[in-house]
Design an enzyme around this catalytic site. Structure first.
Site, PDB file in Angstrom:
ATOM      1  N   GLU A   8      65.222  94.927   4.118  1.00 18.79           N
ATOM      2  CA  GLU A   8      64.743  95.724   5.245  1.00 18.79           C
ATOM      3  C   GLU A   8      63.805  96.828   4.798  1.00 18.79           C
ATOM      4  OE1 GLU A   8      68.995  95.736   7.562  1.00 18.79           O
ATOM      5  OE2 GLU A   8      67.783  97.544   7.513  1.00 18.79           O
ATOM      6  N   CYS A  65      60.028 103.452   4.404  1.00 24.10           N
ATOM      7  CA  CYS A  65      61.332 103.509   3.744  1.00 24.10           C
ATOM      8  C   CYS A  65      61.544 102.119   3.131  1.00 24.10           C
ATOM      9  CB  CYS A  65      62.399 103.829   4.777  1.00 24.10           C
ATOM     10  SG  CYS A  65      64.078 103.666   4.169  1.00 24.10           S
ATOM     11  N   CYS A 102      73.557  95.871  -2.500  1.00 25.59           N
ATOM     12  CA  CYS A 102      73.830  97.109  -3.237  1.00 25.59           C
ATOM     13  C   CYS A 102      75.208  97.015  -3.865  1.00 25.59           C
ATOM     14  CB  CYS A 102      73.782  98.292  -2.276  1.00 25.59           C
ATOM     15  SG  CYS A 102      73.892  99.891  -3.114  1.00 25.59           S
ATOM     16  N   CYS A 142      79.485 102.318  -0.991  1.00 24.75           N
ATOM     17  CA  CYS A 142      79.762 103.479  -0.129  1.00 24.75           C
ATOM     18  C   CYS A 142      80.417 102.990   1.171  1.00 24.75           C
ATOM     19  CB  CYS A 142      78.472 104.243   0.192  1.00 24.75           C
ATOM     20  SG  CYS A 142      77.670 104.882  -1.297  1.00 24.75           S
ATOM     21  N   CYS A 191      78.371 102.779   4.593  1.00 26.79           N
ATOM     22  CA  CYS A 191      77.042 102.178   4.573  1.00 26.79           C
ATOM     23  C   CYS A 191      77.088 100.700   4.947  1.00 26.79           C
ATOM     24  CB  CYS A 191      76.425 102.349   3.183  1.00 26.79           C
ATOM     25  SG  CYS A 191      74.787 101.615   3.043  1.00 26.79           S
ATOM     26  N   GLU A 194      70.323 100.735  -4.689  1.00 24.07           N
ATOM     27  CA  GLU A 194      70.380 101.998  -5.426  1.00 24.07           C
ATOM     28  C   GLU A 194      69.183 102.002  -6.389  1.00 24.07           C
ATOM     29  OE1 GLU A 194      71.971 105.008  -5.711  1.00 24.07           O
ATOM     30  OE2 GLU A 194      70.625 105.186  -7.408  1.00 24.07           O
ATOM     31  N   CYS A 214      70.743 102.368   7.508  1.00 29.46           N
ATOM     32  CA  CYS A 214      70.839 101.568   6.297  1.00 29.46           C
ATOM     33  C   CYS A 214      71.515 100.198   6.447  1.00 29.46           C
ATOM     34  CB  CYS A 214      71.587 102.416   5.278  1.00 29.46           C
ATOM     35  SG  CYS A 214      71.887 101.647   3.726  1.00 29.46           S
TER      36      CYS A 214
END
Ligand code: SAH
Length: 348
Positions: free
Chosen positions: A97, A110, A117, A121, A124, A165, A338
């Site tokens: 994305e 962005c 990832c 988290c 997220c 990340e 996100c």
């Protein structure tokens, strides 16, 4: 697919491309011409590089890919934000994305740095989906080029706040920044680039020693180890004390302000006690706090703080001399938080 075994020509910075061209028996100055076609003209095929001989165009075609993506989906918000779900067109169906945001000072992209990832988290949307791989530097760049082409605009700012990340894909991210910075490439200065990290301490030291002028954003979200570890498992490896020490080193080395991201979740990290703890932690540091109303993800346990609490939180920090602003929510009507779009598509 045979085509995908070819090297992506956008993985090379200008010096590397000169070397690469020498290795196939070509003159190095061709690299600048090719760079101009790739990053100024944003062409989608070698055949469009009309100041190169037909032979060279054919050779390039045979040896390299130009790294185009397919727009799998696109959403446009009422506020002008555009969100893209790109298929990177490698051997698997790999989706990433990217978001285009429009501000008074220009357009910001962005970008994602990884397919998935590993950080886990708990708030997220990228968590819980299998990690794919690092993006190559050409694939990082391609997000910007695809957006510029589709929207007919020129990007002036870049934030590494999409999926992944960035400091876990350090080399490719740094290489992409070389091409982004190069006046012959995308010509976007380091001061217009932000790298956001969940807090990979050794990489923050490495970045500090590199002396590049990018902005570093650190996703803090809590100044209490117990709470932060619940939200961000990386905190169990690099707890707050170590993270802040690394941040202080970064500030000392670069003389640049760090931006701390703090997503406020109701009854979790948004009361006055949390604000006090945060103010104590950041007191005296060259820092800025970016307060974000947390975006609730599907099945997520965190919900957004009330506006009233967010304002109180900000006012308390300001009263303690800490610069804190509330991030304007862009694209909330199109799930621009996100990983949300990719997650939705993978579940279909
Ligand atoms: N891995 C990097 C960059 C990608 S996330 C990092 O952790 O910083 C970009 C930002 O979005 C981070 O600050 C992250 O904490 C935040 N974020 C992720 N999910 C969110 C959510 N549901 N609501 C609000 N912010 C979120």
């Amino acid at each position: 697919m045979e085509g995908n075994l070819k090297k992506n020509i956008k993985n090379f910075d200008l010096d590397e491309l000169k070397e690469e061209l020498k290795s196939i028996g070509e003159k190095p100055f061709r690299a600048e011409q090719i760079f101009s076609w790739l990053y100024k003209e944003n062409v989608s095929s070698f055949n469009e590089m009309t100041n190169l001989s037909l032979d060279l165009r054919k050779k390039l075609e045979e040896n390299y890919s130009i790294g185009s993506f397919k727009i799998e989906r696109k959403f446009e918000s009422k506020d002008g934000t555009k969100k893209y779900l790109f298929n990177v067109l490698d051997e698997e169906e790999n989706l990433i994305e990217s978001v285009l945001m429009s501000y008074h000072h220009g357009y910001t992209a962005c970008v994602s740095s990884q397919i998935g990832c590993k950080m886990g988290c708990t708030f997220c949307a990228s968590t819980g989906i299998k990690f794919g791989r690092n993006l190559e530097s050409g694939e990082i760049i391609q997000q910007i080029l695809e957006i510029e082409k589709d929207a007919g605009i020129k990007i002036s700012n870049i934030v590494f706040m999409g999926i992944g990340e960035p400091l876990d894909n350090y080399d490719n991210v740094m290489n992409s920044i070389k091409i982004i910075n190069n006046p012959k490439g995308l010509n976007i200065g380091a001061r217009h680039i932000s790298i956001s990290t969940s807090g990979l301490v050794p990489k923050i030291y490495e970045l500090a020693d590199k002396h590049i002028q990018c902005t570093l954003s650190v996703s803090l979200h809590s100044s209490n180890n117990k709470k932060r570890s619940e939200m961000m498992p990386v905190n169990k490896v690099y707890p707050i004390e170590e993270l802040i020490k690394a941040c202080k080193y970064y500030i000392e080395k670069t003389n640049k302000r760090i931006s701390f991201e703090y997503a406020l979740a109701k009854d979790n990290n948004d009361n006055l006690e949390d604000a006090k703890e945060l103010a104590n932690l950041l007191s005296g540091m060259l820092a800025h706090v970016n307060l974000i109303p947390i975006n609730k993800i599907e099945d997520g346990k965190y919900t957004k703080s009330s506006n009233e609490n967010i304002i109180k939180f900000r006012d308390y920090l300001n009263s303690r001399g800490i610069v804190a602003t509330i991030r304007r929510e862009l694209g909330s009507d199109i799930n621009a938080a996100c990983g949300q779009l990719r997650r939705q598509k993978l579940k279909e």
